[in-house]
Design a protein around this motif. Structure first.
Motif, PDB file in Angstrom:
ATOM      1  N   ASP A  19       0.822  -1.204   0.000  1.00 38.51           N
ATOM      2  CA  ASP A  19       0.000   0.000   0.000  1.00 38.51           C
ATOM      3  C   ASP A  19       0.860   1.260   0.000  1.00 38.51           C
ATOM      4  N   LEU A  20       2.106   1.148   0.469  1.00 40.63           N
ATOM      5  CA  LEU A  20       3.036   2.279   0.452  1.00 40.63           C
ATOM      6  C   LEU A  20       3.995   2.224  -0.733  1.00 40.63           C
ATOM      7  N   ASN A  21       4.319   1.012  -1.187  1.00 42.93           N
ATOM      8  CA  ASN A  21       5.230   0.812  -2.306  1.00 42.93           C
ATOM      9  C   ASN A  21       4.685  -0.321  -3.174  1.00 42.93           C
ATOM     10  N   PRO A  22       4.103  -0.005  -4.332  1.00 38.27           N
ATOM     11  CA  PRO A  22       3.504  -1.042  -5.179  1.00 38.27           C
ATOM     12  C   PRO A  22       4.488  -2.135  -5.609  1.00 38.27           C
TER      13      PRO A  22
ATOM     14  N   VAL B 110      -8.943  -8.920   6.551  1.00 39.89           N
ATOM     15  CA  VAL B 110      -8.992 -10.374   6.429  1.00 39.89           C
ATOM     16  C   VAL B 110      -7.644 -10.853   5.891  1.00 39.89           C
ATOM     17  N   THR B 111      -6.970 -11.744   6.621  1.00 36.44           N
ATOM     18  CA  THR B 111      -5.699 -12.302   6.174  1.00 36.44           C
ATOM     19  C   THR B 111      -5.977 -13.528   5.311  1.00 36.44           C
TER      20      THR B 111
ATOM     21  N   ASN C  77     -10.510  -3.438   3.722  1.00 41.19           N
ATOM     22  CA  ASN C  77     -11.597  -2.762   3.005  1.00 41.19           C
ATOM     23  C   ASN C  77     -11.644  -3.177   1.542  1.00 41.19           C
ATOM     24  N   GLY C  78     -11.399  -4.460   1.275  1.00 39.51           N
ATOM     25  CA  GLY C  78     -11.462  -4.997  -0.073  1.00 39.51           C
ATOM     26  C   GLY C  78     -10.204  -4.817  -0.905  1.00 39.51           C
ATOM     27  N   GLN C  79      -9.204  -4.079  -0.429  1.00 41.31           N
ATOM     28  CA  GLN C  79      -7.962  -3.869  -1.170  1.00 41.31           C
ATOM     29  C   GLN C  79      -6.909  -4.860  -0.699  1.00 41.31           C
ATOM     30  N   GLN C  80      -6.284  -5.587  -1.657  1.00 38.56           N
ATOM     31  CA  GLN C  80      -5.237  -6.539  -1.295  1.00 38.56           C
ATOM     32  C   GLN C  80      -3.945  -5.798  -0.984  1.00 38.56           C
ATOM     33  N   ILE C  81      -3.332  -6.160   0.147  1.00 44.94           N
ATOM     34  CA  ILE C  81      -2.061  -5.571   0.564  1.00 44.94           C
ATOM     35  C   ILE C  81      -1.100  -6.702   0.908  1.00 44.94           C
TER      36      ILE C  81
END
Length: 148
Positions: free
Chosen positions: A31-34, A113-114, A82-86
């Motif tokens: 989320d900080l570095n794609p 969710v992990t 919140n639905g975004q994969q990290i």
């Protein structure tokens, strides 16, 4: 010939000797570095300045109170917030007698969710998949057969 038959077992033994140094892990979050996402290519010359190997034992006293019964390890975790994969990579702590690759339990937030979490215990192991040790283990018996 006798020198070679002694060399291979010594080489195999040297691969499995655990060093007394701390584990160094890749530390980043997608989320900080794609570029932290999969595939993780930290060793490429055009982006190797973007990532660092963190010494996991550098801040032990501040982060983990049970130092006598714990060990540092690297962690790679894929989660949805919140639905975004990290994808996050970094250091974690495990019990000294825990030899599994599963992550220690942690509490997730209400919107987290992990989907994947794995630990490992050698330098840089939470980066791209490595096959170096696997190849060495497969090549050793083959070398013994070839030089018999």
């Amino acid at each position: 010939m006798a020198n070679l038959s002694l060399f291979v077992p010594v080489l195999l033994l040297a691969m499995f000797i655990k060093e007394g140094e701390s584990v160094r892990c890749w530390t980043c979050s997608s989320d900080l570095n794609p570029l932290c996402n999969d595939p993780f290519l930290a060793g490429r010359t055009d982006n190797n300045y973007l990532f660092r190997l963190e010494n996991c034992d550098a801040n032990t006293g501040a982060t983990y109170p049970y130092l006598t019964s714990s060990k540092s390890a690297c962690k790679k975790q894929r989660k949805y917030i919140n639905g975004q994969q990290i994808v996050s990579r970094g250091c974690t702590w495990k019990r000294q007698d825990d030899y599994s690759t599963s992550c220690p339990s942690s509490s997730n937030g209400p919107n987290e969710v992990t989907s994947f979490c794995e630990t490992c215990e050698y330098d840089g192991c939470n980066g791209a998949a490595t096959i170096g040790k696997t190849i060495a283990l497969l090549a050793a018996p083959l070398a013994l057969l070839l030089f018999k």
